[in-house]
Design an enzyme around this catalytic site. Sequence first.
Site, PDB file in Angstrom:
ATOM      1  N   GLU A 267      10.636  -0.826   3.505  1.00 46.43           N
ATOM      2  CA  GLU A 267      10.091  -1.366   4.754  1.00 46.43           C
ATOM      3  C   GLU A 267       8.611  -1.722   4.658  1.00 46.43           C
ATOM      4  O   GLU A 267       8.120  -2.530   5.433  1.00 46.43           O
ATOM      5  CB  GLU A 267      10.271  -0.345   5.891  1.00 46.43           C
ATOM      6  CG  GLU A 267      11.724  -0.123   6.275  1.00 46.43           C
ATOM      7  CD  GLU A 267      11.860   0.978   7.323  1.00 46.43           C
ATOM      8  OE1 GLU A 267      11.492   2.139   6.993  1.00 46.43           O
ATOM      9  OE2 GLU A 267      12.296   0.694   8.436  1.00 46.43           O
ATOM     10  N   PHE A 268       7.894  -1.095   3.715  1.00 48.91           N
ATOM     11  CA  PHE A 268       6.437  -1.246   3.701  1.00 48.91           C
ATOM     12  C   PHE A 268       5.891  -1.609   2.329  1.00 48.91           C
ATOM     13  O   PHE A 268       4.716  -1.422   2.063  1.00 48.91           O
ATOM     14  CB  PHE A 268       5.777   0.036   4.227  1.00 48.91           C
ATOM     15  CG  PHE A 268       6.271   0.398   5.589  1.00 48.91           C
ATOM     16  CD1 PHE A 268       5.862  -0.321   6.702  1.00 48.91           C
ATOM     17  CD2 PHE A 268       7.212   1.403   5.764  1.00 48.91           C
ATOM     18  CE1 PHE A 268       6.354  -0.036   7.966  1.00 48.91           C
ATOM     19  CE2 PHE A 268       7.702   1.710   7.026  1.00 48.91           C
ATOM     20  CZ  PHE A 268       7.280   0.987   8.136  1.00 48.91           C
TER      21      PHE A 268
ATOM     22  N   GLU B  81       0.564  -3.445 -13.168  1.00 47.21           N
ATOM     23  CA  GLU B  81      -0.095  -2.801 -12.028  1.00 47.21           C
ATOM     24  C   GLU B  81      -1.449  -3.417 -11.658  1.00 47.21           C
ATOM     25  O   GLU B  81      -2.416  -2.700 -11.364  1.00 47.21           O
ATOM     26  CB  GLU B  81      -0.222  -1.281 -12.279  1.00 47.21           C
ATOM     27  CG  GLU B  81       1.151  -0.621 -12.484  1.00 47.21           C
ATOM     28  CD  GLU B  81       1.125   0.905 -12.507  1.00 47.21           C
ATOM     29  OE1 GLU B  81       0.086   1.499 -12.184  1.00 47.21           O
ATOM     30  OE2 GLU B  81       2.164   1.495 -12.845  1.00 47.21           O
TER      31      GLU B  81
ATOM     32  N   TYR C  83      14.852  12.986  -9.425  1.00 54.04           N
ATOM     33  CA  TYR C  83      13.724  12.850  -8.486  1.00 54.04           C
ATOM     34  C   TYR C  83      13.504  14.200  -7.792  1.00 54.04           C
ATOM     35  O   TYR C  83      14.374  14.672  -7.073  1.00 54.04           O
ATOM     36  CB  TYR C  83      14.096  11.768  -7.456  1.00 54.04           C
ATOM     37  CG  TYR C  83      12.980  11.236  -6.599  1.00 54.04           C
ATOM     38  CD1 TYR C  83      12.341  12.036  -5.652  1.00 54.04           C
ATOM     39  CD2 TYR C  83      12.573   9.910  -6.701  1.00 54.04           C
ATOM     40  CE1 TYR C  83      11.324  11.534  -4.850  1.00 54.04           C
ATOM     41  CE2 TYR C  83      11.562   9.396  -5.891  1.00 54.04           C
ATOM     42  CZ  TYR C  83      10.947  10.211  -4.975  1.00 54.04           C
ATOM     43  OH  TYR C  83       9.945   9.704  -4.181  1.00 54.04           O
TER      44      TYR C  83
ATOM     45  N   GLY D  69       0.803  -1.218   0.000  1.00 55.41           N
ATOM     46  CA  GLY D  69       0.000   0.000   0.000  1.00 55.41           C
ATOM     47  C   GLY D  69       0.835   1.265   0.000  1.00 55.41           C
ATOM     48  O   GLY D  69       0.345   2.336   0.359  1.00 55.41           O
TER      49      GLY D  69
ATOM     50  N   GLY E 138      15.520  -0.188  -6.954  1.00 50.21           N
ATOM     51  CA  GLY E 138      16.097   0.025  -5.627  1.00 50.21           C
ATOM     52  C   GLY E 138      17.343   0.890  -5.666  1.00 50.21           C
ATOM     53  O   GLY E 138      17.906   1.134  -6.731  1.00 50.21           O
TER      54      GLY E 138
END
Lengths: 622, 622
Positions: free
Chosen positions: B251-252, B312, B519, B184, B265
């Site tokens: 982490e999520f 996706e 970015y 999420g 990454g």
Amino acid sequence: MQLKEETTTTTTNGSGNEKKDFPKEFVDSYKQIKWNGWGDTRKFLHTLSPSGQIAITTPKKSAEPLPGLKPFILKELAGGNGQSELEDTPSIEFDNIQIDPPKSNPEFLKELKAFFLSDQLKDDKFARITHTFGKSIRDLVRTRIGQIKYAPDLIVLPHSHEEVEKLVQTANKFNVVIIPYGGGSNIVGAVEPISNERFTVSVDMRRMNKILWVDRREMTACIQVGILGPDLERELAKSGVSMGHDPDSFEFSTLGGWLATCSSGHQSDKYGDIEDMAVSFKTVTPTGTLELRNGARAGAGINYKHIILGSEGTLGIITEAIMKVHPLPPVAEYYGFLFPSFAHAVSALEQIRSTDIIPTMIRIYDPDETRLSFASKPSKGAFTEFMSAAVKKYLHYIRSYDFNNVCLSIIGFEGSKKSVDFAKAHVFDILAKNSAFSLGTSPGKTWGEKRYDLPYIRDFVLDHNMWVDVAETTVSWANLIPLWKDAKAAFKEHFRAQGVPAWICAHISHTYSNGVCLYFIFVSKQNAEKEMTPYIQAKRLMTDIVMKYGGALSHHHGVGYEHVPWMNRYVSNGWITVYRKLKETLDPNNICNPRKLIPTLQEENHQTPYLFDVLNVKKAKL
Amino acid sequence: MQLKEETTTTTTNGSGNEKKDFPKEFVDSYKQIKWNGWGDTRKFLHTLSPSGQIAITTPKKSAEPLPGLKPFILKELAGGNGQSELEDTPSIEFDNIQIDPPKSNPEFLKELKAFFLSDQLKDDKFARITHTFGKSIRDLVRTRIGQIKYAPDLIVLPHSHEEVEKLVQTANKFNVVIIPYGGGSNIVGAVEPISNERFTVSVDMRRMNKILWVDRREMTACIQVGILGPDLERELAKSGVSMGHDPDSFEFSTLGGWLATCSSGHQSDKYGDIEDMAVSFKTVTPTGTLELRNGARAGAGINYKHIILGSEGTLGIITEAIMKVHPLPPVAEYYGFLFPSFAHAVSALEQIRSTDIIPTMIRIYDPDETRLSFASKPSKGAFTEFMSAAVKKYLHYIRSYDFNNVCLSIIGFEGSKKSVDFAKAHVFDILAKNSAFSLGTSPGKTWGEKRYDLPYIRDFVLDHNMWVDVAETTVSWANLIPLWKDAKAAFKEHFRAQGVPAWICAHISHTYSNGVCLYFIFVSKQNAEKEMTPYIQAKRLMTDIVMKYGGALSHHHGVGYEHVPWMNRYVSNGWITVYRKLKETLDPNNICNPRKLIPTLQEENHQTPYLFDVLNVKKAKL
């Protein structure tokens, strides 16, 4: 490029290109390569009289003897039954070949003639025969006996992307089959017309051979995909860059063919496989042109280039590609090493691959291919130099080499001097710990010079009542030695049981973290009827064994129709359904290279036999 | 893994899995992360009383002051208008949020209940709200004001591939929408239900978090894709290997999310982007499961994995993947460097990238993000240590540094000691020639510890009447500096003209031979109505500029619905047509994550506005 720049005119053709780009007289590539064999018409093996030695003639050197080759062929390939001469089985003469006249399609031709110059449209016998097949053993045998069933009705030689668009649109309008033809070096049947139901065009892309731009800052080049390997690299070198794609077929294959078949070059360990080099390309499909943006890696949706990579002309025709390039490597060093056995060599390779410092190329020949390699050298060369009696004794007694098991390896390093020296020190250290014996750079040099020659030897073997084929796959580290052993044993046993001489060898040519490309070459005598059954049986046998060990159906040769019978086992049925929908979407009339890549529903349901089993040669004298 | 292994029973569910695999009581991941912000509920920024300093509390450390952050926010982000305090705009309380009850679909639920355990099916308010959005600024603002229009009607938490198959089949039968939900963390709207026309299931994949096998010889691992980054790497480390995929969301976020969105990454320069690591995966589509064989690179037809990478969730749900891994690097060294300017840093980066020796990671912060980076450190740390008056003087007078232009760079090397030392020597040499000043390993260490913290700062900023968003792209070397300058200037001018404080910074995070990922992070004050118009305008502005410079629509965030308005400009119309047919083939009822990735025909024809423009917040007090 290929075109002889002699005279020019200013006539324009339908796409508006000035004809001055296309000289009035030139020699198209298909006229410069053998119609019934591999490669350059000026390069071939032959027997010297009266010595009976085999020699090679090239444009640069006439009748250079290959002293070890005939004894090797007689002893190993032909079964070593004591015969001293090879059996002659010459090819048919070109004039004696009969083919059907081209089918009639005046409306289609009328539209093409309004757009293309007359010399872009060919339907003479020579053009049609040279665009019927690729260069598989089955192709060569059928050509050599004149069994040419479905020659294309027309050869079109486009000059630009726009011309390909016009051609594809017109073909779609008239339900005409189109088969893209790059260098014609394919050996899995990818370029062959497979029926005479529809008017069929072979689209010879080799006049589309321009480099449109080179961007030295982004290290990319935009290239018409009909360019042949040597032209590509020569033109890129003028900008100080290289693409670094060097497959066995390099001299006679095109960028478009490489993309369409997922090609891989000798130095793929460093420069990547063709998909790694491809940034983007234009593809003309019957329902429109797929274009892709330039630019580095993105993560914005599905990357369309992968739909076309490996589609083998079944979805459309690639016309222009943006490819990654790199600076010409200042240093390129190739070394030869001997290992006491294939297992030693594979173990060293796996140790090297498990580190984070990888050479540019590692080729390992098994003992049989090592002997072939030495036997086909012009002089006794490197082997003799290094294998003097003293060295031999040293290797045998001190290092326990058994000469029947010795394996040759060619290990290459390219790049900056700094990175080459670094990688070399690391790799040589591992090699030393694995009983490898250095032969210096001489075998590397010889490999570099002779690396495209094997198909010329195949032609010679075909001239002498034997056939040669290959099977290649990607196999895991764990299954590498078992597959190598099992496939060779099964092949030999298959022919031993029939009492027919046969020979098989293998090499490793590309490495990955999770396996290698293992490449078999196998030879047998033609059977009495000179038909293809022995080949078809051997190919089935080899492919079944590859599948048994979880190998890839092909590492870099592609699918064509030769590998179609295994596709249902190799990819998921779900994917085959998806592919069929993709095909329906892009090519609703199935004009693009039909019956290639994926089985038809009829084949899948056993209502129609696979082309693999059907396209045979019956009762014909070679 | 995430599940607390407390008690087990032996009840089996419909897939035949023994419930003992799934402990009776556990805490699902969605309960452990903030419902109205980023990340771990136990980690957040807050203001210390009475000092007014900002501090960070983590599970390991309570109220650690970040002394530079408040002055930085007041001066730079909030416009420096002399105010000494931040404006509080707290989130709504959870209990005060109103959402519609789940829609009724008893037949569908009956079939699910016969197959799934009751604790695999959730429709409580907390589960529904935490599965409505990702973590984009628009998502967080709407959550914080309680404007949750289309919460999913049901959350299903499958345990296995077979359960996903059952779920997808059942959903397809009842025309129920399914949206795969990984961690999420998506910030482009990929996981959001976009209407309440159909019953909608959010498929929380995070119980599918097992490593099924690790093959240390082939350096591959088969993994259930619901696994979160830390669990994945911790479990792989037990086998001595790593996948090396470390995105900001590590982490999520989950492996499945990484695959579905083409993730990348921090160390992609060495280990590749997610597509390079993926060997193969299973994908459950409404028309069946797409499976792919294990094995190294092959060239036998189109590689199906690329149809699913970047899809996706619009074509189906990935369940298990075979991924490449590598030995845990024995050495990992990260260094900080200062450059006199962004141009100096970019020039050094381009020089490094043009050689054949590349570090594992090169991050370059522009001067604005450099200041943010130093301002958000717990103590004055590395910067102060090194930037003593003497060093400062030296840099300023001898090396002509202008401190307003100084750029921080983090450069990392991973691998064997040998290869790290070699690359380091080479890269440091180029850095020295480009006016880089070494700060040693201290900034690298800080980066390693704090690299996931930026979204926590975003939450704090949201608490104080500002919003933060990001835009990232891949851009060519030639367009890198022009895009960086133009985008920053245009953004600042846009808000300056409106008299609204705004701030923008940028960094380079991934490099390729033909460009880099650039970015941007940008901040502005909420407008009076606290609605999203300023954000939508800024996002349009930034994306238009990216497109103008030929940048990728996204380097690694994906498309969702946020980038859909640009897809027609970004990919060819031909490809959009092909994608639609693919979608029709695999998902004929359009149940898989509808209205994401590609515009609908209605959007394309301007009959329906883009969700990007519609999903706004009106007249709501933050």
